[in-house]
Design an enzyme around this catalytic site. Structure first.
Site, PDB file in Angstrom:
ATOM      1  N   GLU A   1       1.940  -0.254  -4.985  1.00  0.00           N
ATOM      2  CA  GLU A   1       1.025   0.843  -5.307  1.00  0.00           C
ATOM      3  C   GLU A   1       1.885   2.104  -5.344  1.00  0.00           C
ATOM      4  OE1 GLU A   1      -3.102   2.991  -3.776  1.00  0.00           O
ATOM      5  OE2 GLU A   1      -1.670   2.224  -2.305  1.00  0.00           O
TER       6      GLU A   1
ATOM      7  N   ASP B   1       0.834  -1.195   0.000  1.00  0.00           N
ATOM      8  CA  ASP B   1       0.000   0.000   0.000  1.00  0.00           C
ATOM      9  C   ASP B   1       0.877   1.257   0.000  1.00  0.00           C
ATOM     10  OD1 ASP B   1      -2.784   1.061   0.285  1.00  0.00           O
ATOM     11  OD2 ASP B   1      -1.990   1.861   2.169  1.00  0.00           O
TER      12      ASP B   1
END
Length: 545
Positions: free
Chosen positions: A273, A223
């Protein structure tokens, strides 16, 4: 068409890097709260995922990426983690997670799990200890605690804003009841940012990686992978490069992490990401000793336009080539407006500012037609392809969720100006849900016609189409390891070849205003919609031999 022998295979193009499974895999994203409810409480869980593994096997995906399933107060849908080595009771137990890993592997499905290293929950033991400790303590050094500005420290340490809206700092009350320091939260206030300059933080996350690798996970989706390291001076942001993102020091972290993965022999993978817009800086994350792949957000954001899509495809392949990395192709995920909705609008692009994309009139029939064509496009491009849960059912963005049922912190921190991400997280319609179950987010009644039960036996449904497309993708060597070359085409049409030394095929996507003539061919492998008499209708894609 282009000479197949002139097209290098992907293996040849990336000599010096492993030809791992992830280079051409079809990967399915599971948002566990919304995928499948196994106990009838209206919330998805591990039992539901386990029960639907045969569905995923039949769909034709080779791996799943599971969004956070860790213990969490759910201030940000599970991305506020209180314990990185456990499973939230909402979803099940660690034993159930281990059983899921085993059962998925038995079916030939690999499992990637989310890891959230930028921030944790304010209920994490480390942060609770930091609140109880004094300013300047080792406990606080794991986070970004700072004195405030102003005569009495009443102002935040700098002008950084939260991604979800409002200031990126929150002031604490010290253990003795006096006004205290501020801590950084780039997302919700309940998500304090870790200080990655602290060696304890680095050691802890390497231990977390090993915890899950020891249990057989096949990789990690990272993330906000470019946000871990901050400019230690914490300067105000007055424009230009953000001092909280894409700092050079982040690459040392991923080189260390890569060494951890290399110590395991089941070929685990990192998926980043990474929102960095500079192509050269983006490619740095994909060097052979760092991350294996990263999400291709420019493709997701591109409008339904041949010139724009070709530009993104060219730039994607060009920026990956120098580091020998595999590209990724994704149309939707748990943070973005579903592409059926986007493609049915006049403006088909997607901006990160959610306030630009909510409440716009949408032609869902047009959106679904384009979504089918876009699926064939993504599956034909070189690299790995992602399918977000519900893509295969043709689900649209649910924009009329009542305010009282909304969950996303973006909605609350912007005072409702930005509806947030709940609309793409509505639970899937399986068609066999318990009649008295109340879904944690309300499903539209119209979705009953799109349920798995309704589509399962219809080969012309969106689900039937996805099954056939993924099966063809798996069966065609050119789509797995073949070279890539553009073919001549009229304006508004994308045409390219994928070829190995022994076989080749062509993909055509018609984004023009009318039908176009099909080139000579011996076989139609699959089309996203009915073909005219020797013509490819608008908003339709086809694979030809």
């Amino acid at each position: 068409m282009a000479n197949p022998e002139a097209l290098p295979t992907l293996t040849e193009a990336v000599s010096g890097r492993s030809s791992g499974w992830w280079r051409s895999a079809a990967i399915y994203q599971i948002y566990p709260r919304s995928f499948a409810d196994g106990n009838g409480d209206g919330v998805g869980d591990i039992a539901g995922i386990r029960a639907r593994l045969p569905y995923l096997r039949r769909l034709g995906v080779e791996a799943v990426w599971i969004s956070p399933w860790y213990p969490s107060p759910m201030a940000d849908g599970g991305y506020d983690i209180a314990d990185y080595r456990g499973i939230d009771p909402l979803f099940g137990t660690l034993e159930e997670a281990e059983a899921l890993l085993s059962e998925a592997h038995d079916l030939g499905i690999r499992v990637i799990v989310d890891i959230v290293p930028n921030h944790c929950s304010d209920q994490h033991p480390w942060f609770r200890a930091a609140l109880e400790a004094a300013p300047g303590s080792p406990e606080r050094e794991r986070f970004w605690f700072r004195r405030g500005r102003g005569e009495h420290g009443e102002l935040p340490p700098n002008n950084w804003q939260s991604v979800f809206g409002g200031p990126g700092w929150r002031k604490v009350t010290e253990a003795d009841g006096t006004p205290g320091e501020w801590y950084l939260h780039r997302f919700a206030p309940e998500q304090p940012d870790f200080n990655w300059d602290n060696p304890e933080v680095r050691a802890e996350f390497e231990s977390i990686l090993r915890f899950w690798l020891d249990r057989g996970v096949d990789g990690f989706r990272i993330d906000v992978a470019d946000n871990l390291v901050k400019d230690a001076e914490l300067p105000d942001h007055e424009g230009g490069p953000a001092p909280w993102a894409d700092q050079d020091g982040v690459h040392d972290i991923y080189r260390a992490w890569h060494k951890v993965l290399d110590s395991y022999d089941h070929d685990p993978v990192f998926v980043g990401e990474v929102w960095t817009s500079d192509p050269e800086r983006f490619a740095r994350y994909l060097r052979p000793d760092e991350l294996h792949t990263a999400f291709n957000f420019p493709f997701l954001q591109s409008p339904w336009d041949a010139t724009a899509l070709r530009t993104v495809i060219d730039s994607t392949l060009a920026e990956h080539a120098p580091v020998g990395a595999a590209a990724t192709w994704v149309l939707s995920n748990h943070d973005t407006t579903r592409h059926v909705t986007r493609y049915g609008r006049t403006d088909t692009s997607y901006a990160l500012d959610g306030r630009r994309v909510h409440g716009t009139p949408t032609d869902l029939g047009l959106g679904q037609r384009r979504a089918r064509a876009a699926a064939l496009l993504t599956m034909a491009l070189p690299g790995c392809v992602y399918v977000y849960q519900g893509d295969e059912l043709g689900l649209w963005e649910v924009e009329d969720i009542p305010a009282g049922r909304r969950q996303d912190p973006t909605f609350f921190q912007t005072g409702g100006e930005d509806l947030g991400r709940d609309g793409c997280r509505v639970p899937l319609p399986w068609g066999d849900e318990a009649p008295d179950a109340t879904s944690w987010l309300p499903r539209p009644a119209e979705w009953a016609a799109l349920s798995v039960r309704e589509q399962d036996a219809d080969p012309d449904s969106m689900l039937g189409f996805y099954r056939k497309a993924l099966a063809q993708r798996s069966a065609q060597p050119p789509l797995r390891v073949g070279g890539f070359a553009w073919l001549p085409a009229q304006p508004g049409v994308l045409a390219f070849a994928r070829a190995t030394a022994g076989s080749s095929l062509r993909c055509l996507v018609n984004l023009s205003a009318g039908p176009v003539a099909l080139p000579e061919h011996t076989e139609v492998l699959i089309a996203s919609g009915p073909l005219g008499d020797g013509a490819l209708p608008r908003d339709t894609a086809v694979w030809l031999r």
